[in-house]
Design a protein around this motif. Structure first.
Motif, PDB file in Angstrom:
ATOM      1  N   LYS A  17      16.455 -19.367 -19.783  1.00 26.51           N
ATOM      2  CA  LYS A  17      16.966 -20.619 -19.230  1.00 26.51           C
ATOM      3  C   LYS A  17      17.934 -20.407 -18.063  1.00 26.51           C
ATOM      4  CE  LYS A  17      18.500 -23.703 -22.263  1.00 26.51           C
ATOM      5  NZ  LYS A  17      19.038 -24.022 -23.614  1.00 26.51           N
ATOM      6  N   THR A  18      18.581 -19.256 -18.061  1.00 25.24           N
ATOM      7  CA  THR A  18      19.657 -19.065 -17.091  1.00 25.24           C
ATOM      8  C   THR A  18      19.270 -19.360 -15.639  1.00 25.24           C
ATOM      9  OG1 THR A  18      20.307 -17.330 -18.575  1.00 25.24           O
ATOM     10  CG2 THR A  18      21.558 -17.548 -16.525  1.00 25.24           C
ATOM     11  N   PRO A  19      18.212 -18.739 -15.116  1.00 25.89           N
ATOM     12  CA  PRO A  19      17.901 -19.013 -13.699  1.00 25.89           C
ATOM     13  C   PRO A  19      17.628 -20.492 -13.459  1.00 25.89           C
ATOM     14  CG  PRO A  19      16.136 -17.768 -14.773  1.00 25.89           C
ATOM     15  CD  PRO A  19      17.291 -17.760 -15.698  1.00 25.89           C
ATOM     16  N   TYR A  20      17.038 -21.152 -14.461  1.00 27.51           N
ATOM     17  CA  TYR A  20      16.737 -22.571 -14.252  1.00 27.51           C
ATOM     18  C   TYR A  20      18.015 -23.392 -14.182  1.00 27.51           C
ATOM     19  CZ  TYR A  20      12.133 -20.938 -15.520  1.00 27.51           C
ATOM     20  OH  TYR A  20      10.957 -20.239 -15.560  1.00 27.51           O
ATOM     21  N   LEU A  21      19.044 -22.921 -14.939  1.00 27.49           N
ATOM     22  CA  LEU A  21      20.331 -23.622 -14.862  1.00 27.49           C
ATOM     23  C   LEU A  21      20.882 -23.550 -13.450  1.00 27.49           C
ATOM     24  CD1 LEU A  21      22.201 -22.683 -18.142  1.00 27.49           C
ATOM     25  CD2 LEU A  21      21.539 -24.942 -17.327  1.00 27.49           C
ATOM     26  N   TYR A  22      20.816 -22.354 -12.886  1.00 29.07           N
ATOM     27  CA  TYR A  22      21.328 -22.207 -11.516  1.00 29.07           C
ATOM     28  C   TYR A  22      20.513 -23.037 -10.531  1.00 29.07           C
ATOM     29  CZ  TYR A  22      24.504 -18.447 -12.754  1.00 29.07           C
ATOM     30  OH  TYR A  22      25.531 -17.735 -13.268  1.00 29.07           O
ATOM     31  N   LEU A  23      19.239 -23.163 -10.835  1.00 26.30           N
ATOM     32  CA  LEU A  23      18.371 -23.904  -9.919  1.00 26.30           C
ATOM     33  C   LEU A  23      18.430 -25.402 -10.161  1.00 26.30           C
ATOM     34  CD1 LEU A  23      15.166 -21.691  -9.806  1.00 26.30           C
ATOM     35  CD2 LEU A  23      16.552 -22.392  -7.863  1.00 26.30           C
ATOM     36  N   SER A  24      19.045 -25.804 -11.287  1.00 27.91           N
ATOM     37  CA  SER A  24      18.920 -27.207 -11.670  1.00 27.91           C
ATOM     38  C   SER A  24      19.414 -28.216 -10.621  1.00 27.91           C
ATOM     39  CB  SER A  24      19.566 -27.458 -13.027  1.00 27.91           C
ATOM     40  OG  SER A  24      20.908 -27.075 -12.979  1.00 27.91           O
ATOM     41  N   PRO A  25      20.551 -27.975  -9.941  1.00 27.54           N
ATOM     42  CA  PRO A  25      20.926 -28.990  -8.939  1.00 27.54           C
ATOM     43  C   PRO A  25      19.828 -29.177  -7.894  1.00 27.54           C
ATOM     44  CG  PRO A  25      22.685 -27.367  -9.218  1.00 27.54           C
ATOM     45  CD  PRO A  25      21.521 -26.867  -9.984  1.00 27.54           C
ATOM     46  N   THR A  26      19.287 -28.042  -7.418  1.00 31.46           N
ATOM     47  CA  THR A  26      18.214 -28.115  -6.426  1.00 31.46           C
ATOM     48  C   THR A  26      17.008 -28.849  -7.004  1.00 31.46           C
ATOM     49  OG1 THR A  26      18.924 -25.942  -5.713  1.00 31.46           O
ATOM     50  CG2 THR A  26      16.814 -26.724  -4.860  1.00 31.46           C
ATOM     51  N   LEU A  27      16.632 -28.437  -8.225  1.00 27.92           N
ATOM     52  CA  LEU A  27      15.414 -29.004  -8.803  1.00 27.92           C
ATOM     53  C   LEU A  27      15.568 -30.495  -9.079  1.00 27.92           C
ATOM     54  CD1 LEU A  27      14.301 -26.116 -11.184  1.00 27.92           C
ATOM     55  CD2 LEU A  27      13.525 -26.666  -8.862  1.00 27.92           C
ATOM     56  N   ILE A  28      16.753 -30.893  -9.591  1.00 27.59           N
ATOM     57  CA  ILE A  28      16.956 -32.315  -9.887  1.00 27.59           C
ATOM     58  C   ILE A  28      16.881 -33.129  -8.594  1.00 27.59           C
ATOM     59  CG2 ILE A  28      18.653 -34.020 -10.661  1.00 27.59           C
ATOM     60  CD1 ILE A  28      19.594 -31.867 -12.691  1.00 27.59           C
ATOM     61  N   LEU A  29      17.595 -32.654  -7.577  1.00 29.34           N
ATOM     62  CA  LEU A  29      17.588 -33.346  -6.283  1.00 29.34           C
ATOM     63  C   LEU A  29      16.165 -33.503  -5.758  1.00 29.34           C
ATOM     64  CD1 LEU A  29      20.449 -32.069  -3.971  1.00 29.34           C
ATOM     65  CD2 LEU A  29      19.678 -34.415  -4.274  1.00 29.34           C
ATOM     66  N   MET A  30      15.447 -32.384  -5.771  1.00 34.26           N
ATOM     67  CA  MET A  30      14.105 -32.415  -5.185  1.00 34.26           C
ATOM     68  C   MET A  30      13.155 -33.254  -6.022  1.00 34.26           C
ATOM     69  SD  MET A  30      13.278 -29.094  -3.128  1.00 34.26           S
ATOM     70  CE  MET A  30      14.323 -28.674  -1.750  1.00 34.26           C
ATOM     71  N   VAL A  32      13.867 -35.814  -7.991  1.00 38.12           N
ATOM     72  CA  VAL A  32      14.139 -37.245  -7.898  1.00 38.12           C
ATOM     73  C   VAL A  32      13.863 -37.769  -6.493  1.00 38.12           C
ATOM     74  CG1 VAL A  32      15.917 -39.017  -8.072  1.00 38.12           C
ATOM     75  CG2 VAL A  32      15.830 -37.164  -9.737  1.00 38.12           C
TER      76      VAL A  32
ATOM     77  N   ILE B  89      25.088 -25.713  -3.567  1.00 43.94           N
ATOM     78  CA  ILE B  89      23.807 -25.768  -4.276  1.00 43.94           C
ATOM     79  C   ILE B  89      22.921 -24.581  -3.913  1.00 43.94           C
ATOM     80  CG2 ILE B  89      21.712 -27.141  -4.621  1.00 43.94           C
ATOM     81  CD1 ILE B  89      23.418 -29.632  -4.183  1.00 43.94           C
ATOM     82  N   ALA B  96      19.814 -17.445  -8.415  1.00 43.38           N
ATOM     83  CA  ALA B  96      18.696 -17.421  -9.352  1.00 43.38           C
ATOM     84  C   ALA B  96      17.505 -16.673  -8.762  1.00 43.38           C
ATOM     85  CB  ALA B  96      18.295 -18.841  -9.724  1.00 43.38           C
TER      86      ALA B  96
END
Lengths: 301, 278, 450
Positions: A17-30, A32, B89, B96
């Motif tokens: 899960k760790t890398p996805y946590l770091y990526l989460s702001p980017t992923l959520i933004l993109m 949505v 960000i 990652a």
């Protein structure tokens, strides 16, 4: 390269899960703000006359067929191909040439600093300003014709943007001017990363400057050049403001590109579905390119 | 170095540099000269270099108009937040990409590039609808979030490349000493990435400062609008206020120019990232 | 690579404690990352809320948004002053929203599709059909009826399928502007009244001066030159491009003559260079710099042409007619129209505001400020202090009938663009005859009318 932290994976699967946590702001933004609208555009492309019509009908690939059989679209593809390939190659050549010039060790840091800023100037202006500036210069009674005339290179007041034979080249030149600094700066940085040892060894072997360029500089720059070319291709294919504000795709269809074609479909003919289908085609082309890029990136690491 | 430095090569390089500089600098010079001319003279034939009616009036008019100054304020504010958020960000994302192998990495990498490929014009209506649904219409927030989407792909790509050049031992050392990953990132990777951050920051600033289409569409009142929109408002239905438009663009690019002068040392170094072999 | 291997070896030498602590670190990290991401999101949301509050503001009473491009065109503060008069009368606040003219149409489209359209919008006649059919703008006939408004005082109403969707607030006439200094230099003593005389005058100017005789903006990005500068010739000779509201191009004798007449001007090289990429404002700069003797242009440009230190010696005249035409001439008009968003909460208030703008006194004031003719037939604008050229144009206007056949047509702008592109092809010699070109255009136009 196998990352050291991978060894932790065996200790517990939670670690995934760790890398996805770091990526989460980017992923959520993109997800949505970008994936939802893109999904909507792709959805439009399978319906009949969306937005204008309250109850659009599913039409399958009809919009894609309409677009692909439209002569105008084919002209746009042809012009876009010219526009993009000439732009991208010229960006590369000019960026490389200027970067090599600026990388010289014959000059002091201060002098180079001043030239660096001058050479990066076009980067600092918004597209609409660049468009009106060049439109002013390309005017039949503008400064370009004036300079050509006082240096006896031409005697006519050429309508650069108003002539079928010059317009596409003229618009491409604007795009070359506006975007080459991005390459120049990136390549300049890349050049500074090449170890001096390589050149020294080559000099001892008696390699000519031309050979040094082709056998050391270019191969060393290859990774950065490929990134630049990919990004530039994606950006140039959708260049809109510069073309629209100078020629609007004309005269006749001399500068019609995919972006002006799509714009006219959407906001002049109100054929959002067909505009969406055209956008879908552009997306497909760029996605294929992006996959190649990602594969190439993987090969690098 | 290799070979002796010959004086005539130096002269040749300076000549080449000066000639080359004409390409970027001449149009800008022409714009600056025109911004001091009264409107009709801008299209005079033969062209005039320095106007007889040379005047700072277009510049003064901008300074006297609170509405126009507001455009500058908005542009600064938005660009500032975009740079800040992009850096935060993209550091997290780059960390990652640079330090982990995980399923979907390649797909995400490709997606980050390809999502840029949808022509913004086709996105305009669904995007505006989304912004309205999120109650962000006519806010700074809308523009800041939008520009993040434009700047993040490049920022992440560049920061990943940069972090790849920094040896893993750096962050591991911290972690072995009992620090967390975030600590390693914050105290070791971020400080050593300053050049990379500056280069991404500069790029981001320019993207945010120069954007037009969304700046216009996502706002409705002039007090929320940015410099590029302000410039377009000077293009009337029938006639353009050429000199004020040009003056506004000159003024708009000055801060960018100063930033570039100030940061350029880091800037060049920061871009080195992608080229360093590992 | 080497570095990593080294570390691995090192790690193996260190005891398991480190692995344990690394595990602990991982859990700790996860929490930390989660927290910081949550914090980040909270900050984002707070920022967004703050920004959204600063942006919109909540009005207690009725407040109407009025989106237009007119404020920029009028003397500074004039439009604000006019709408403040309405607030004084009714207590309804008017918020003025302005957009660059070139983007207004797209912005209304986007606004209509997403419900962000202003309550009252400034419109151009060429957009009305599309917006009406798409349901973006409200049926004004109903609103006027509900209000008992006497619409006989309106100079014109733009109708789609029998109902009014736009009311012209101000009308801009398109007479022909003449540079008298150039005519004098070329030895032309009389203003041309017919097309043959016009060709002669244009020839004299082109031959005897550095300037050209004629200029016509044919840019395809803003193809309004077809409406304002090309069709003006057809309408001046009593011609029409429509029949019963549908395209009538093929075999239209007057139109064919007009197309051929333009080709003559181009073939004789009497036309300023670069017109294929030229917009209306580019044309005005050419005229202002004395590089062209004749142009058809909006009266609204008079102020632009008078500004600065230009000492242009201008005159106004009727667009020359076909040689044997004796009937009344049509004069092209463009207008600042107004309409109501169909999704506004305040339809009645919006209509009331429009009625205020159309009231004789206010309407006259707008007309004077804009160098335009009023949209209310009872308005009595006081042009006494106006430019004498404006008064000349007013005489021409009164002597002609106002016409703009593109107003209210489907995808009007696209129709003009198709015409402009094919006209360029014809002028370049790609078509054998004017009728062949018109057939192609009519084919394209018909698609829009289906």
């Amino acid at each position: 390269m196998k990352k050291i932290f991978n060894s932790f994976n065996k200790n517990g699967h939670k670690i995934e899960k760790t890398p996805y946590l770091y990526l989460s702001p980017t992923l959520i933004l993109m997800a949505v703000l970008l994936v939802i609208p893109i999904f909507m555009v792709l959805r439009y492309s399978f319906f009949d006359n969306v937005i204008i019509n309250n109850n659009p009908v599913f039409v399958g690939f009809q919009n894609y067929i309409n677009v692909l059989t439209d002569d105008r679209f084919l002209i746009a593809v042809k012009n876009t191909l010219f526009f993009v390939s000439v732009s991208v190659i010229a960006h590369l050549v000019i960026g490389l040439y200027f970067a090599m010039l600026l990388n010289t060790d014959y000059l002091g840091e201060k002098t180079k600093g001043i030239f660096r800023v001058i050479y990066a100037l076009p980067w600092m202006f918004t597209a609409s300003v660049i468009a009106i500036l060049w439109k002013m210069m390309y005017n039949p009674h503008g400064i370009i014709n004036y300079l050509l005339q006082i240096s006896n290179l031409s005697s006519a007041n050429i309508a650069w943007l108003g002539s079928r034979s010059y317009a596409l080249m003229a618009v491409t030149l604007i795009n070359i001017w506006a975007r080459y600094p991005f390459y120049m700066i990136s390549i300049l940085a890349g050049l500074q990363g090449i170890s001096g040892d390589l050149y020294e060894a080559a000099a001892i072997d008696g390699a000519t400057p031309v050979k040094r360029f082709f056998y050391i500089t270019l191969p060393q720059l290859k990774p950065i050049l490929i990134s630049l070319l990919t990004l530039d291709f994606v950006w140039t294919i959708q260049q809109f403001a510069l073309i629209w504000l100078t020629t609007g795709g004309g005269p006749i269809s001399a500068t019609e590109t995919l972006s002006t074609y799509i714009y006219k479909q959407a906001f002049s003919k109100y054929q959002y579905s067909q505009a969406s289908a055209s956008a879908g085609i552009v997306l497909l082309i760029c996605t294929i390119l992006a996959i190649f890029y990602a594969k190439q990136q993987k090969a690098r690491t | 170095m290799y070979g002796k430095k010959k004086w005539y090569i130096k002269i040749l390089i300076i000549i080449a540099l000066l000639l080359g500089a004409l390409f970027p600098a001449f149009p800008i010079l022409w714009m600056v000269l025109n911004s001091f001319k009264p409107n009709p003279e801008i299209f005079a034939w033969p062209p005039t270099w320095i106007s007889k009616a040379f005047s700072f009036e277009p510049y003064i008019e901008i300074f006297q108009s609170p509405e126009k100054l507001r455009f500058f304020f908005n542009s600064y504010l938005i660009s500032f937040f975009v740079v800040l958020l992009t850096l935060i960000i993209s550091i997290l994302a780059a960390y990652a990409f640079s330090r982990f192998e995980f399923p979907g990495k390649g797909i995400l990498n490709a997606m980050i590039i390809s999502v840029q490929a949808v022509p913004p014009i086709t996105l305009l209506i669904p995007y505006l609808g989304l912004v309205v649904t999120l109650h962000l219409y006519n806010t700074y927030g809308a523009l800041i979030l939008t520009y993040l989407l434009f700047t993040l792909p490049y920022a992440i790509l560049m920061m990943t490349a940069y972090m790849n050049t920094l040896p893993q031992e750096l962050d591991e050392a911290v972690m072995i000493d009992g620090g967390s990953r975030l600590k390693a990132l914050w105290y070791v990777l971020v400080p050593t990435s300053v050049p990379g951050l500056v280069s991404v920051g500069m790029y981001t600033f320019m993207r945010a400062w120069n954007e037009y289409l969304f700046a216009l569409t996502l706002t409705k009142t002039n007090d929320m609008r940015t410099v590029p929109v302000g410039i377009s408002l000077l293009m009337g239905q029938h006639a353009y206020e050429w000199n004020q438009m040009l003056a506004m663009s000159v003024m708009g690019s000055l801060p960018v120019l100063i930033l570039f002068l100030f940061f350029q040392k880091y800037f060049i170094a920061g871009m080195t990232a992608g080229s360093v072999k590992h | 690579m080497a570095g990593n291997i080294l570390i691995i070896i090192k790690r193996e030498n260190i005891n398991a404690n480190i692995i344990l602590s690394a595990k602990y670190n991982y859990n700790h990290l996860e929490v930390e990352v989660m927290l910081s991401i949550k914090k980040g999101m909270v900050v984002l949301v707070v920022l967004a809320v703050l920004f959204s509050m600063s942006g919109t503001g909540f009005a207690q009473d009725v407040s109407l948004e009025f989106q237009q491009w007119w404020g920029v065109e009028l003397p500074e503060g004039e439009l604000r002053d006019i709408v403040d008069g309405y607030t004084e009368e009714t207590g309804i606040e008017i918020e003025l929203l302005s957009n660059p003219y070139a983007d207004t149409k797209d912005q209304i489209s986007a606004g209509a599709a997403t419900g962000t359209m202003a309550d009252v919008v400034g419109l151009d006649g060429s957009w009305v059909y599309d917006f009406a059919v798409q349901g973006s703008i409200a049926n004004l006939s109903k609103l006027m009826e509900a209000d008992g408004y006497d619409d006989s005082q309106l100079s014109d109403q733009i109708r789609v399928n029998g109902s009014t969707y736009m009311i012209p607030v101000a009308n801009f006439a398109y007479p022909m502007f003449v540079n008298m200094d150039l005519l004098k230099e070329a030895g032309v003593t009389e203003l041309p009244k017919t097309r043959s005389e016009f060709i002669e005058a244009a020839e004299a100017v082109t031959e005897n001066t550095d300037a050209y005789g004629w200029i016509i903006p044919l840019s395809t990005s803003t193809p309004s030159g077809i409406q304002n500068n090309f069709m003006g010739w057809l309408w001046a000779s009593g011609g029409s491009m429509l029949e019963n509201g549908r395209p009538n191009l093929v075999g239209n004798e007057k139109l064919i003559k007009t197309v051929e007449f333009q080709k003559t001007l181009f073939d004789k090289e009497l036309v300023s260079p670069g017109v294929y990429a030229m917009t209306e404002s580019d044309m005005v700069e050419e005229f202002a710099n004395g590089r062209v003797a004749f142009m058809i242009d909006s009266l609204a440009h008079l102020t632009t042409l008078r500004r600065g230190d230009t000492d242009l010696n201008m005159a106004m005249m009727k667009v020359p007619t076909m040689d044997n035409y004796n009937g009344k001439s049509g004069i092209g008009v463009a207008n600042w129209g107004i309409g109501v968003a169909s999704n506004t909460e305040y339809k009645a208030e919006s209509m009331d505001f429009i009625e205020y703008l159309m009231s004789p006194e206010v309407n006259a004031r707008i007309a004077v400020a804009a160098n335009a003719f009023p949209g209310n037939v009872n308005a009595e604008p006081e042009y006494e202090g106006a430019d004498p050229l404006f008064l000349d144009a007013f005489e021409i206007y009164k002597d002609s009938y106002a016409i703009n056949e593109f107003t209210g047509l489907p995808t009007s702008e696209q129709l003009m663009r198709v015409f402009a592109e094919n006209l360029q092809l014809y002028l370049e010699g790609d078509y054998d005859s004017a009728d062949e070109m018109l057939a192609v255009i009519e084919d394209e136009w018909e698609k829009a009318f289906e």
